[in-house]
Design an enzyme around this catalytic site. Structure first.
Site, PDB file in Angstrom:
ATOM      1  N   HIS A 244       1.712  -1.936 -17.953  1.00 42.16           N
ATOM      2  CA  HIS A 244       1.618  -2.722 -17.258  1.00 42.16           C
ATOM      3  C   HIS A 244       0.464  -3.675 -17.193  1.00 42.16           C
ATOM      4  O   HIS A 244       0.995  -5.041 -17.811  1.00 42.16           O
ATOM      5  CB  HIS A 244       1.402  -2.727 -15.855  1.00 42.16           C
ATOM      6  CG  HIS A 244       2.607  -1.903 -15.299  1.00 42.16           C
ATOM      7  ND1 HIS A 244       2.996  -2.235 -14.831  1.00 42.16           N
ATOM      8  CD2 HIS A 244       2.125  -0.764 -15.440  1.00 42.16           C
ATOM      9  CE1 HIS A 244       4.108  -0.833 -14.209  1.00 42.16           C
ATOM     10  NE2 HIS A 244       3.584   0.244 -14.348  1.00 42.16           N
TER      11      HIS A 244
HETATM   12  O1  RIB Z   1       1.151  -2.251 -10.546  1.00 39.33           O
HETATM   13  C1  RIB Z   1       0.628  -1.594 -12.045  1.00 39.33           C
HETATM   14  C2  RIB Z   1      -1.465  -2.122 -11.795  1.00 39.33           C
HETATM   15  O2  RIB Z   1      -1.707  -1.200 -11.140  1.00 39.33           O
HETATM   16  C3  RIB Z   1      -1.887  -1.863 -13.033  1.00 39.33           C
HETATM   17  O3  RIB Z   1      -2.664  -2.746 -13.211  1.00 39.33           O
HETATM   18  C4  RIB Z   1      -2.122   0.094 -13.024  1.00 39.33           C
HETATM   19  O4  RIB Z   1      -3.540  -0.640 -13.740  1.00 39.33           O
HETATM   20  C5  RIB Z   1      -2.586  -0.262 -11.668  1.00 39.33           C
HETATM   21  O5  RIB Z   1      -4.160  -1.141 -11.703  1.00 39.33           O
END
Ligand code: RIB
Ligand code: CA
Length: 316
Positions: A244
């Site tokens: 992500h």
């Molecule tokens: O949903 C994904 C996010 O949530 C990313 O930033 C991961 O590090 C968590 O913080």
């Protein structure tokens, strides 16, 4: 080489945060000038320690780390994400402690001072955790906030539902009031949400490449990912990890990597089932100055190759 983009990463490391910061440090297009830490995956003290250690791992403990918010603006967080990132947030891997201390300034002060020291519109701020710090910047230093060139946020979900609840993505859910304040402000936000991060999966052959060719940094990054791999298999039944935060940093490093559409976005701030949902108006392209560039197009293979090749470069 055109001028490097001055970059700030606001982060809650976190395994994918660590990869994102390592990606930025391996990218000559950007100049990572400040890291600000925020509560999120794990508690603030731990995200801050992790940020120091990741920078040290890459030989960049010169990058200042300024400590931000320990919790959300209004309501306490029901839970964090230690079950995904490990209790200490680094997948159970003990990184070498950094010799550097945190910056003496609070995150919003360090960020405001950096913004006031740069030409308006030149600095990219890449929040890859809850938006608490950015909401505080808007409230405390609005004149500095108006100087931000781009906000590239990993968070939200326009049409892919949630990951921490059926409705909400974790970063939006961890501080919905902050997310609403930022996403309905005139700040130039690009929202890199689950719509483009869920299809972007780093599989084991890619991890193996930087494990074997990325030197000590690559090998450590691969080790940190192992728990994330296990969690992805258990949660999504996939043999890979959704990187992500690294995808958001890819957009910050190479603007235009992702396809986007200007949309009006509001965030659910009730305490019910929709809390943290990024309600995105898909009926029309927005012309409002508070619209958000919502990422809705990605070449996932190219994005993964970009990440892997940059992480491999640590072994060059
Ligand atoms: O949903 C994904 C996010 O949530 C990313 O930033 C991961 O590090 C968590 O913080
Ligand atoms: Ca994160």
């Amino acid at each position: 080489m055109t001028d490097r983009i001055p970059l700030v990463s606001d982060t809650d490391p976190g395994i994918d945060d660590a990869l994102a910061v390592l990606l930025a440090l391996a990218s000559p297009e950007v100049d990572l000038q400040l890291v600000t830490t925020v509560h999120g995956n794990v508690e603030l003290a731990q995200t801050t320690e992790n940020a120091l250690r990741v920078l040290h791992l890459a030989g960049r403990s010169d990058v200042p780390v300024a400590v931000g918010a320990a919790g959300p603006l209004v309501h306490p967080l029901p839970e964090r994400a230690g079950h995904v990132h490990g209790a200490a947030g680094m997948g159970g891997v003990e990184l070498e402690p950094s010799p550097a201390a945190v910056d003496p300034r609070p995150a919003v002060v360090a960020l405001a001072e950096l913004l006031m020291a740069h030409e308006p519109g030149t600095v990219t701020v890449a929040p890859i955790g809850p938006l608490t710090n950015l909401a505080l910047l808007l409230a405390v230093f609005p004149e500095a906030a108006t100087r931000i060139g781009r906000v590239v946020w990993m968070g939200g979900s326009a049409a892919r539902g949630g990951n921490v609840t059926p409705a909400a993505e974790f970063n939006a859910w961890a501080d919905p009031e902050a997310a609403h304040a930022v996403l309905t402000s005139p700040l130039p936000v690009t929202m890199v949400g689950l719509d483009v991060t869920l299809p972007t999966v780093l599989t084991e052959p890619g991890i193996e490449r930087f494990r074997t060719h990325g030197g000590r940094v690559g090998a450590t990054a691969a080790a940190v990912l192992q728990q994330y791999l296990d969690a992805a298999r258990d949660s999504y039944g996939i043999s890979g990890v959704c990187v992500h935060d690294a995808l958001a940093l890819t957009e910050a490093i190479v603007p235009g990597t992702l396809g986007t559409t200007r949309r009006d976005v509001v965030v659910g701030t009730t305490l019910g089932a929709a809390r943290g949902q990024t309600l995105t108006d898909l009926r029309a392209v927005s012309t409002a100055d508070t619209a958000v560039e919502v990422a809705d197009g990605v070449d996932s293979d190219a994005a993964v190759e970009f990440l892997v090749s940059r992480l491999e470069s640590y072994g060059a």
